[in-house]
Design a protein around this motif. Sequence first.
Motif, PDB file in Angstrom:
ATOM      1  N   HIS A   9       0.861  -1.184   0.000  1.00  0.00           N
ATOM      2  CA  HIS A   9       0.000   0.000   0.000  1.00  0.00           C
ATOM      3  C   HIS A   9       0.898   1.234   0.000  1.00  0.00           C
ATOM      4  O   HIS A   9       0.871   2.038  -0.920  1.00  0.00           O
ATOM      5  CB  HIS A   9      -0.915  -0.013   1.226  1.00  0.00           C
ATOM      6  CG  HIS A   9      -1.904   1.110   1.282  1.00  0.00           C
ATOM      7  ND1 HIS A   9      -1.548   2.404   1.584  1.00  0.00           N
ATOM      8  CD2 HIS A   9      -3.248   1.125   1.081  1.00  0.00           C
ATOM      9  CE1 HIS A   9      -2.640   3.169   1.556  1.00  0.00           C
ATOM     10  NE2 HIS A   9      -3.678   2.428   1.255  1.00  0.00           N
ATOM     11  N   HIS A  10       1.712   1.374   1.040  1.00  0.00           N
ATOM     12  CA  HIS A  10       2.683   2.475   1.086  1.00  0.00           C
ATOM     13  C   HIS A  10       3.907   2.059   1.873  1.00  0.00           C
ATOM     14  O   HIS A  10       3.901   1.036   2.560  1.00  0.00           O
ATOM     15  CB  HIS A  10       2.057   3.744   1.696  1.00  0.00           C
ATOM     16  CG  HIS A  10       1.634   3.621   3.131  1.00  0.00           C
ATOM     17  ND1 HIS A  10       0.361   3.233   3.497  1.00  0.00           N
ATOM     18  CD2 HIS A  10       2.296   3.826   4.295  1.00  0.00           C
ATOM     19  CE1 HIS A  10       0.255   3.220   4.825  1.00  0.00           C
ATOM     20  NE2 HIS A  10       1.431   3.567   5.348  1.00  0.00           N
ATOM     21  N   VAL A  11       4.946   2.852   1.711  1.00  0.00           N
ATOM     22  CA  VAL A  11       6.168   2.694   2.498  1.00  0.00           C
ATOM     23  C   VAL A  11       6.383   4.028   3.189  1.00  0.00           C
ATOM     24  O   VAL A  11       6.258   5.086   2.556  1.00  0.00           O
ATOM     25  CB  VAL A  11       7.377   2.364   1.601  1.00  0.00           C
ATOM     26  CG1 VAL A  11       8.668   2.344   2.410  1.00  0.00           C
ATOM     27  CG2 VAL A  11       7.179   1.034   0.888  1.00  0.00           C
ATOM     28  N   HIS A 232      10.431   3.414   8.168  1.00  0.00           N
ATOM     29  CA  HIS A 232       9.785   3.247   9.472  1.00  0.00           C
ATOM     30  C   HIS A 232       8.868   2.024   9.468  1.00  0.00           C
ATOM     31  O   HIS A 232       8.859   1.239  10.401  1.00  0.00           O
ATOM     32  CB  HIS A 232       8.996   4.518   9.798  1.00  0.00           C
ATOM     33  CG  HIS A 232       8.400   4.543  11.163  1.00  0.00           C
ATOM     34  ND1 HIS A 232       7.143   4.034  11.427  1.00  0.00           N
ATOM     35  CD2 HIS A 232       8.892   4.988  12.338  1.00  0.00           C
ATOM     36  CE1 HIS A 232       6.887   4.195  12.717  1.00  0.00           C
ATOM     37  NE2 HIS A 232       7.923   4.756  13.299  1.00  0.00           N
ATOM     38  N   HIS A 233       8.103   1.850   8.411  1.00  0.00           N
ATOM     39  CA  HIS A 233       7.242   0.672   8.288  1.00  0.00           C
ATOM     40  C   HIS A 233       6.800   0.501   6.842  1.00  0.00           C
ATOM     41  O   HIS A 233       6.927   1.421   6.036  1.00  0.00           O
ATOM     42  CB  HIS A 233       6.011   0.771   9.211  1.00  0.00           C
ATOM     43  CG  HIS A 233       5.089   1.909   8.877  1.00  0.00           C
ATOM     44  ND1 HIS A 233       5.199   3.161   9.440  1.00  0.00           N
ATOM     45  CD2 HIS A 233       4.028   1.988   8.024  1.00  0.00           C
ATOM     46  CE1 HIS A 233       4.250   3.951   8.957  1.00  0.00           C
ATOM     47  NE2 HIS A 233       3.528   3.263   8.098  1.00  0.00           N
ATOM     48  N   VAL A 234       6.299  -0.679   6.553  1.00  0.00           N
ATOM     49  CA  VAL A 234       5.708  -0.931   5.239  1.00  0.00           C
ATOM     50  C   VAL A 234       4.258  -1.345   5.455  1.00  0.00           C
ATOM     51  O   VAL A 234       3.949  -2.088   6.385  1.00  0.00           O
ATOM     52  CB  VAL A 234       6.486  -2.006   4.439  1.00  0.00           C
ATOM     53  CG1 VAL A 234       6.639  -3.309   5.210  1.00  0.00           C
ATOM     54  CG2 VAL A 234       5.816  -2.276   3.080  1.00  0.00           C
ATOM     55  N   PHE A 280       4.874  -3.785  10.394  1.00  0.00           N
ATOM     56  CA  PHE A 280       3.979  -3.955   9.248  1.00  0.00           C
ATOM     57  C   PHE A 280       2.676  -3.217   9.556  1.00  0.00           C
ATOM     58  O   PHE A 280       2.281  -3.081  10.713  1.00  0.00           O
ATOM     59  CB  PHE A 280       3.634  -5.439   9.034  1.00  0.00           C
ATOM     60  CG  PHE A 280       4.658  -6.247   8.275  1.00  0.00           C
ATOM     61  CD1 PHE A 280       5.892  -5.721   7.900  1.00  0.00           C
ATOM     62  CD2 PHE A 280       4.377  -7.579   7.933  1.00  0.00           C
ATOM     63  CE1 PHE A 280       6.812  -6.492   7.200  1.00  0.00           C
ATOM     64  CE2 PHE A 280       5.294  -8.354   7.236  1.00  0.00           C
ATOM     65  CZ  PHE A 280       6.512  -7.817   6.869  1.00  0.00           C
ATOM     66  N   GLU A 281       2.005  -2.809   8.485  1.00  0.00           N
ATOM     67  CA  GLU A 281       0.693  -2.182   8.607  1.00  0.00           C
ATOM     68  C   GLU A 281      -0.197  -2.819   7.553  1.00  0.00           C
ATOM     69  O   GLU A 281       0.289  -3.192   6.483  1.00  0.00           O
ATOM     70  CB  GLU A 281       0.840  -0.675   8.342  1.00  0.00           C
ATOM     71  CG  GLU A 281      -0.453   0.114   8.260  1.00  0.00           C
ATOM     72  CD  GLU A 281      -0.207   1.597   7.937  1.00  0.00           C
ATOM     73  OE1 GLU A 281       0.969   2.041   7.990  1.00  0.00           O
ATOM     74  OE2 GLU A 281      -1.176   2.287   7.613  1.00  0.00           O
ATOM     75  N   ILE A 282      -1.454  -2.961   7.883  1.00  0.00           N
ATOM     76  CA  ILE A 282      -2.433  -3.334   6.858  1.00  0.00           C
ATOM     77  C   ILE A 282      -3.322  -2.121   6.666  1.00  0.00           C
ATOM     78  O   ILE A 282      -3.937  -1.637   7.624  1.00  0.00           O
ATOM     79  CB  ILE A 282      -3.250  -4.558   7.293  1.00  0.00           C
ATOM     80  CG1 ILE A 282      -2.311  -5.771   7.326  1.00  0.00           C
ATOM     81  CG2 ILE A 282      -4.416  -4.802   6.341  1.00  0.00           C
ATOM     82  CD1 ILE A 282      -2.917  -6.986   7.934  1.00  0.00           C
TER      83      ILE A 282
HETATM   84 ZN    ZN Z   1       1.688   3.741   7.358  1.00  0.00          ZN
END
Ligand code: ZN
Length: 330
Positions: A9-11, A232-234, A280-282
Motif C-alpha cells: 500500500h505504502h512505504v 519506518h514501516h511498510v 507492518f501495517e495493513i
Molecule cells: Zn503507514
Amino acid sequence: MNRGIFGIHHVTAITSDAQRNIDFYTNSLGLRFVKLTVNQDDPTSYHLYYGDELGRPGTILTFFHWPDAPRGHRGTSEVIATSFLIPENSINYWIDRLRSKQIEFRGPYKRFDDEQVITLHDPDGLELELVAHKSAEERTVHVWKGGLIPAKQAIRGFYSVTLSEEGYERTASVLTDELGFMPTRQDGSRFRYEIPNGDAASPGEESRGANIVYVLCIPYTQQAVIGIGSVHHVAWRTPTDEQQMVLRRNIVRAGLNATPVIDRFYFHSVYFREPGGILFEIATNPPGFMIDEKLEDLGTHLVLPPWLESMRKDLEKVLPRVQLPKKDTE
Ligand code: ZN
C-alpha cells in the motif's frame, strides 16, 4: 490462496529535511507530491506523501519529517531497500538522469533472470532501487503525466520492498500463511515472495503490481537502528474494512500483537510487528487522498484531518515553511 492482501500500500520512511525531500522526489524521481499533512501521532511534524497522479495504493511513499531523530543504521529487522518499477528500456535514460543530477548509483546489475536493478540513495541515505521489469508495461496507469519525467521512462509505482532478517522461516510464514504471498525465487540468502498476479484484479482493487517482497538474510550484522534515512514501516493494501478485520483476526491467532483499527483519514490501519521485528501495517485502499482535496489540488497546501483543524494556526507557527511543487508541475 489470496488472503485479502494485494501487495504494497505504502512505504513510510524518515527524513531530516522536508524541503530537500520534496525536491528530490518530485524533481529527481518525478513522483507527484500528493499530500502535505501532519503526523497524526505528533502533529507538530509534517507527514509528506508522494505517489502517482492519485496517490494510488502501491505507489505511495511517505515521510515523517523528524529532523531531531537519530540517524538510522542499517542492519537486520528493517525494510532495507524500497524499489520502484521502471520500464525495461528506460535504464539508459535513468543512468543519464542520475549522472546529470550528480546522484551516485550502483548498477545496472541483473537480479534473477527478469530484473535490471539500479541502486541509489535519497539525500538522507535511504536506499532505493529502480527495477526495470517487463511488468512496467501493464502499469502505465501509475505514470504521473504531470511530472518531470517523460511518460515512457517514468516510475510506475513500487516494484518491491526488501526485508533484512537474521533468519527467515517465521517471517516467511507470516508472509505466506497470513498475508498470502507465495515463494517464487531463491538465490542464496535472498528469497522472493509474490502475491500471485491474477489476483490483482479483484473488486475494489484498482492497483496492480507492487506485489513482491524480498527477504534477505544477513545474520552477521547488527540490528538496524530506525532513524533518519530508514524505512519506518511498510503497509500492505487490502480493499475493504471487512477484509482488514479478517486479516487482523488471523494475525492475532498466529500469536502476534496487533493494534486496533486506527483511522488515518486517507486509509484505515492495523499495525503489527512481524516475527523478525519489522513494523507492518495493513491499510485499506479507500478512502484515498481525494477525501479532502480535488485531484488538481493534491499536494498544493497543508491539509489537516478534521479533528486537528482547530489547531491549524498553532501548527502553522511551528511547522517549517516549505516550497511546494506548483500546480500542473513544471
Ligand atoms: Zn503507514
